[in-house]
Scaffold this motif. Sequence first.
Motif, PDB file in Angstrom:
ATOM      1  N   ASP A 152       0.557  -1.202  -0.044  1.00  0.00           N
ATOM      2  CA  ASP A 152      -0.125   0.038  -0.117  1.00  0.00           C
ATOM      3  C   ASP A 152       0.962   1.353  -0.026  1.00  0.00           C
ATOM      4  OD1 ASP A 152      -2.338  -1.636   0.032  1.00  0.00           O
ATOM      5  OD2 ASP A 152      -2.528  -1.751   2.106  1.00  0.00           O
ATOM      6  N   ILE A 153       1.971   1.289  -0.662  1.00  0.00           N
ATOM      7  CA  ILE A 153       2.824   2.394  -0.835  1.00  0.00           C
ATOM      8  C   ILE A 153       2.317   2.999  -2.351  1.00  0.00           C
ATOM      9  CG2 ILE A 153       4.986   3.799  -1.026  1.00  0.00           C
ATOM     10  CD1 ILE A 153       4.315   3.129   1.755  1.00  0.00           C
ATOM     11  N   VAL A 154       1.574   3.757  -2.581  1.00  0.00           N
ATOM     12  CA  VAL A 154       1.068   4.192  -3.632  1.00  0.00           C
ATOM     13  C   VAL A 154       1.382   5.765  -3.845  1.00  0.00           C
ATOM     14  CG1 VAL A 154      -1.275   4.617  -5.095  1.00  0.00           C
ATOM     15  CG2 VAL A 154      -1.102   2.736  -3.659  1.00  0.00           C
ATOM     16  N   PHE A 155       2.095   6.253  -4.838  1.00  0.00           N
ATOM     17  CA  PHE A 155       2.513   7.610  -5.125  1.00  0.00           C
ATOM     18  C   PHE A 155       2.195   7.989  -6.490  1.00  0.00           C
ATOM     19  CE2 PHE A 155       5.932  10.485  -6.013  1.00  0.00           C
ATOM     20  CZ  PHE A 155       5.789  11.340  -5.041  1.00  0.00           C
ATOM     21  N   GLU A 156       1.864   9.290  -6.787  1.00  0.00           N
ATOM     22  CA  GLU A 156       1.372  10.007  -8.011  1.00  0.00           C
ATOM     23  C   GLU A 156       2.214   9.669  -9.078  1.00  0.00           C
ATOM     24  OE1 GLU A 156       1.802  14.085  -8.760  1.00  0.00           O
ATOM     25  OE2 GLU A 156       2.201  14.157  -6.769  1.00  0.00           O
ATOM     26  N   ASP A 157       2.186   9.677 -10.077  1.00  0.00           N
ATOM     27  CA  ASP A 157       3.112   9.576 -11.666  1.00  0.00           C
ATOM     28  C   ASP A 157       3.698  11.108 -11.590  1.00  0.00           C
ATOM     29  OD1 ASP A 157       4.624   9.582 -13.583  1.00  0.00           O
ATOM     30  OD2 ASP A 157       3.056   8.680 -15.108  1.00  0.00           O
ATOM     31  N   PHE A 158       4.865  11.013 -10.607  1.00  0.00           N
ATOM     32  CA  PHE A 158       5.625  12.420 -10.375  1.00  0.00           C
ATOM     33  C   PHE A 158       6.276  12.775 -11.601  1.00  0.00           C
ATOM     34  CE2 PHE A 158       9.312  14.728  -9.120  1.00  0.00           C
ATOM     35  CZ  PHE A 158       8.817  15.547  -8.226  1.00  0.00           C
ATOM     36  N   ILE A 159       6.925  11.774 -12.470  1.00  0.00           N
ATOM     37  CA  ILE A 159       7.675  12.060 -13.735  1.00  0.00           C
ATOM     38  C   ILE A 159       6.522  12.662 -14.610  1.00  0.00           C
ATOM     39  CG2 ILE A 159       8.852  11.090 -15.828  1.00  0.00           C
ATOM     40  CD1 ILE A 159      10.092   9.140 -13.418  1.00  0.00           C
ATOM     41  N   ALA A 160       5.375  12.092 -14.900  1.00  0.00           N
ATOM     42  CA  ALA A 160       4.360  12.920 -15.684  1.00  0.00           C
ATOM     43  C   ALA A 160       4.203  14.262 -15.284  1.00  0.00           C
ATOM     44  CB  ALA A 160       3.149  12.164 -15.834  1.00  0.00           C
ATOM     45  N   ARG A 161       4.070  14.412 -13.884  1.00  0.00           N
ATOM     46  CA  ARG A 161       3.756  15.789 -13.347  1.00  0.00           C
ATOM     47  C   ARG A 161       4.853  16.699 -13.737  1.00  0.00           C
ATOM     48  NH1 ARG A 161       1.619  16.862  -7.642  1.00  0.00           N
ATOM     49  NH2 ARG A 161       1.624  19.351  -7.615  1.00  0.00           N
ATOM     50  N   CYS A 162       6.092  16.382 -13.968  1.00  0.00           N
ATOM     51  CA  CYS A 162       7.098  17.105 -14.246  1.00  0.00           C
ATOM     52  C   CYS A 162       7.066  17.358 -15.633  1.00  0.00           C
ATOM     53  CB  CYS A 162       8.519  16.426 -13.695  1.00  0.00           C
ATOM     54  SG  CYS A 162       8.958  16.561 -11.878  1.00  0.00           S
ATOM     55  N   GLN A 163       6.756  16.492 -16.279  1.00  0.00           N
ATOM     56  CA  GLN A 163       6.792  16.729 -17.646  1.00  0.00           C
ATOM     57  C   GLN A 163       5.610  17.742 -18.243  1.00  0.00           C
ATOM     58  OE1 GLN A 163       6.707  12.577 -19.078  1.00  0.00           O
ATOM     59  NE2 GLN A 163       8.947  12.363 -18.992  1.00  0.00           N
ATOM     60  N   LYS A 164       4.819  17.720 -17.408  1.00  0.00           N
ATOM     61  CA  LYS A 164       3.614  18.450 -17.808  1.00  0.00           C
ATOM     62  C   LYS A 164       3.731  19.878 -17.264  1.00  0.00           C
ATOM     63  CE  LYS A 164       0.240  14.730 -17.879  1.00  0.00           C
ATOM     64  NZ  LYS A 164      -0.886  14.109 -17.303  1.00  0.00           N
ATOM     65  N   LEU A 165       4.555  20.047 -16.263  1.00  0.00           N
ATOM     66  CA  LEU A 165       4.806  21.304 -15.601  1.00  0.00           C
ATOM     67  C   LEU A 165       5.051  22.382 -16.581  1.00  0.00           C
ATOM     68  CD1 LEU A 165       4.494  22.058 -12.478  1.00  0.00           C
ATOM     69  CD2 LEU A 165       7.018  22.607 -12.815  1.00  0.00           C
TER      70      LEU A 165
END
Length: 151
Positions: A72-85
């Motif tokens: 149950d360690i779930v994390f957002e798609d951080f890489i996609a977040r950076c790419q969209k920022l």
Amino acid sequence: MRIQQLSELLDYVVSCRIEMAKLYGRLHAQADSSRVKLMLEYFQQHEREAAEKLENYIDDAPKRVLDTWYKDIVFEDFIARCQKLNLPGNMTEEDVLEQHLALDNLLIDLIEKTAGSSATQETKGALEDLVRAKRTQQQRLVHSSIRMDDI
């Protein structure tokens, strides 16, 4: 993203740091202000060094710690977040610092959350040490950024 093993989590954080460096390179090309460009160069270098230090930490960490399993360690798609920022060309130093701290805190919080879910004191202690080191680095980075305003 679902993380199952500590080694996966740390490898993912390395990838996230590299992606942040790429983000700062992309924003650098879009920035109008030379002061903002200077700050973005500084942050880009900082993230590359942070990724390298974490890779060294992984290389030196005990295998039994890296092999720790989690559920149950779930994390957002951080890489996609950076790419969209994206920030506008007229971004300010405050905009860049605010965005950096938001991203950096997401990664630190992920490690902190994982420490809280750790079954052994050894793993929990190792992750808490990592969080403390990152918080200290973050404070130094903020102080350095503030000193850039004095130049």
